[in-house]
Enzyme design. Structure first.
Site, PDB file in Angstrom:
ATOM      1  N   VAL A 102      -4.511  -0.754   3.564  1.00 51.48           N
ATOM      2  CA  VAL A 102      -4.997  -1.647   2.806  1.00 51.48           C
ATOM      3  C   VAL A 102      -6.552  -1.429   2.721  1.00 51.48           C
ATOM      4  CG1 VAL A 102      -3.258  -3.388   2.761  1.00 51.48           C
ATOM      5  CG2 VAL A 102      -4.790  -3.376   4.646  1.00 51.48           C
ATOM      6  N   HIS A 118       0.277  -2.094  -0.726  1.00 52.74           N
ATOM      7  CA  HIS A 118       0.356  -3.441   0.012  1.00 52.74           C
ATOM      8  C   HIS A 118      -1.198  -4.151  -0.252  1.00 52.74           C
ATOM      9  CE1 HIS A 118       3.271  -1.684   2.852  1.00 52.74           C
ATOM     10  NE2 HIS A 118       3.930  -1.950   1.897  1.00 52.74           N
ATOM     11  N   CYS A 126      -6.937 -16.725  -4.366  1.00 53.02           N
ATOM     12  CA  CYS A 126      -6.595 -18.129  -4.193  1.00 53.02           C
ATOM     13  C   CYS A 126      -4.980 -18.390  -4.253  1.00 53.02           C
ATOM     14  CB  CYS A 126      -7.502 -18.890  -4.875  1.00 53.02           C
ATOM     15  SG  CYS A 126      -6.894 -20.683  -4.884  1.00 53.02           S
ATOM     16  N   SER A 220       5.119   6.049   9.813  1.00 48.07           N
ATOM     17  CA  SER A 220       6.359   6.304  10.591  1.00 48.07           C
ATOM     18  C   SER A 220       7.846   5.602   9.686  1.00 48.07           C
ATOM     19  CB  SER A 220       6.206   5.497  11.898  1.00 48.07           C
ATOM     20  OG  SER A 220       5.868   3.987  11.564  1.00 48.07           O
TER      21      SER A 220
HETATM   22 ZN   LIG Z   1      -8.271 -21.732  -6.601  1.00 48.40          ZN
END
Ligand SMILES: [Zn+2]
Length: 296
Positions: A102, A118, A126, A220
C-alpha cells in the site's frame, strides 16, 4: 547469484510476465515487512475492519499510531528492485504488476499498469459519504488538532510501529470528514476482515489468466488475497516463479523458487534481459505513500 539470474532470465526473457509483489520488495526502502524474516518482531496485532468501524477507542489508537508512523513511511523512496520492475515493463517483458503493498512505490518508480490490490495508504476515504481525500491533507488536520503530540512521542520507534501508552492515546484527537461533517475517516486500504473490491479482483484475475508467467516478488503468500492468483495460475498451467526471502505458502505450486535479495537480483535480471538502463533507472518525483498499523 549468476546461476540464479540465469535461471530466472531464461524464464522471463520470453515476456508475458505478470508480477505479484509483496512487502519483501519494499523492505529495502525501509518499510518493515512484518511477515518476512524479522516478522516475529511485530508488536501489534493488525487492525481489522470490524474493530476499526465498531470501536471508537481502537480507531483513536490506530490514528494516533498511524499519525506518527506516517512520518517514517512518507520518506520512503523506491529501491533498485522497484526500478528494475519498471525497466522490465518498459522493455516489454512485464505486462503488468499486481501489488499487495500500500506504499505506492511501484508507481513512484515509474511503473505503468499497477493494480494496488489492497489500496494506497496515502489516500483516505470517508466511510459515511465516500469522499476521498489525501493523507497529506489529513496529516495537516491531525497536526493542527494535536499540537505537540509528535514531539512528545516521536523517535520512539523509528520503524513506524509506534508504541503509545494509554494516556497518550486518550489525549489524541481524531478528526472526521469535512465534506459530510460526521463521517469516520479510514485509510483507503483493505484491512484484515475486509474484502478487496470485486472489480479490482476481476482485473487481477484477467491479468493472471493472460500471463505466460506469474512472477511473485517478496510475498510469503500468507493471505488468500494474494495467494489465490498463484492458485489460479497453477490451475491454468501457467508457470509460477517465486522470489522471496524464506519459504512461502505458494512454494508447492512454483516451477522455480529463489531465495534472494530483490534489490540485487532484479537489477541483474533487467540488465540480462532488457539491457542496462540508458543513463540510469528513471526515478519519478512522486512522493510515496506510507503505512503503519495496516492489516496487510
Ligand atoms: Zn464524509
Amino acid at each position: 547469484m549468476t546461476e540464479t539470474v540465469d535461471a530466472l532470465a531464461g524464464l522471463v526473457a520470453g515476456g508475458g510476465v505478470v508480477v505479484l509483489s509483496g512487502a519483501g520488495l519494499s523492505t529495502e526502502s525501509g518499510i518493515p515487512d512484518y511477515r518476512g524474516p524479522s516478522g516475529a518482531a511485530r508488536r501489534h496485532t493488525p487492525m481489522t475492519y470490524q474493530v476499526f468501524t465498531g470501536d471508537a477507542q481502537a480507531r483513536r489508537r490506530y490514528w494516533a499510531r498511524g499519525h506518527l508512523g506516517w512520518r517514517v513511511i512518507a520518506r520512503a523512496a523506491p529501491n533498485d528492485g522497484h526500478r528494475a520492475v519498471a525497466r522490465l515493463q518498459r522493455g516489454g517483458l512485464v505486462d503488468g504488476v499486481i501489488t499487495q503493498n500500500v506504499d505506492g512505490l511501484h508507481t513512484a518508480a515509474g511503473s505503468p499498469r499497477v493494480v494496488e490490490l489492497h489500496g494506497r495508504l496515502d489516500e483516505v476515504v470517508c466511510l459515511g459519504c465516500g469522499n476521498q481525500t489525501s493523507r497529506e491533507e489529513l496529516d495537516r488536520r491531525l497536526r493542527e488538532a494535536n499540537p505537540g503530540f509528535d514531539a512528545r512521542v516521536a523517535a520512539v520507534n523509528p520503524d513506524g510501529d509506534v508504541d503509545l501508552d494509554d494516556d497518550e492515546v486518550a489525549r489524541f484527537r481524531t478528526v472526521d470528514c469535512t465534506f459530510c461533517g460526521t463521517g469516520v475517516l479510514k485509510p483507503d486500504v483493505v484491512f484484515f476482515g475486509e474484502t478487496v473490491p470485486a472489480p479490482r479482483v476481476a482485473r487481477c484475475f484477467d491479468m493472471v489468466q493472460r500471463a505466460r508467467l506469474l512472477l511473485v516478488l517478496g510475498s510469503s503468500l500468507t493471505v488468500m488475497s494474494g495467494r489465490r492468483f498463484v492458485l489460479r495460475a497453477a490451475k491454468l498451467g501457467i508457470p509460477v516463479v517465486i522470489v522471496n526471502q524464506g519459504p512461502t505458502r505458494g512454494d508447492g505450486y512454483a516451477a522455480l523458487t529463489l531465495d534472494a535479495s530483490l534489490g540485487r537480483l532484479l537489477p541483474a535480471l533487467a540488465d540480462r534481459t532488457v539491457g542496462a538502463p540508458a543513463g540510469g533507472d528513471v526515478v519519478s518525483g512522486a512522493v510515496p505513500s506510507g503505512l503503519t498499523g495496516v492489516g496487510r
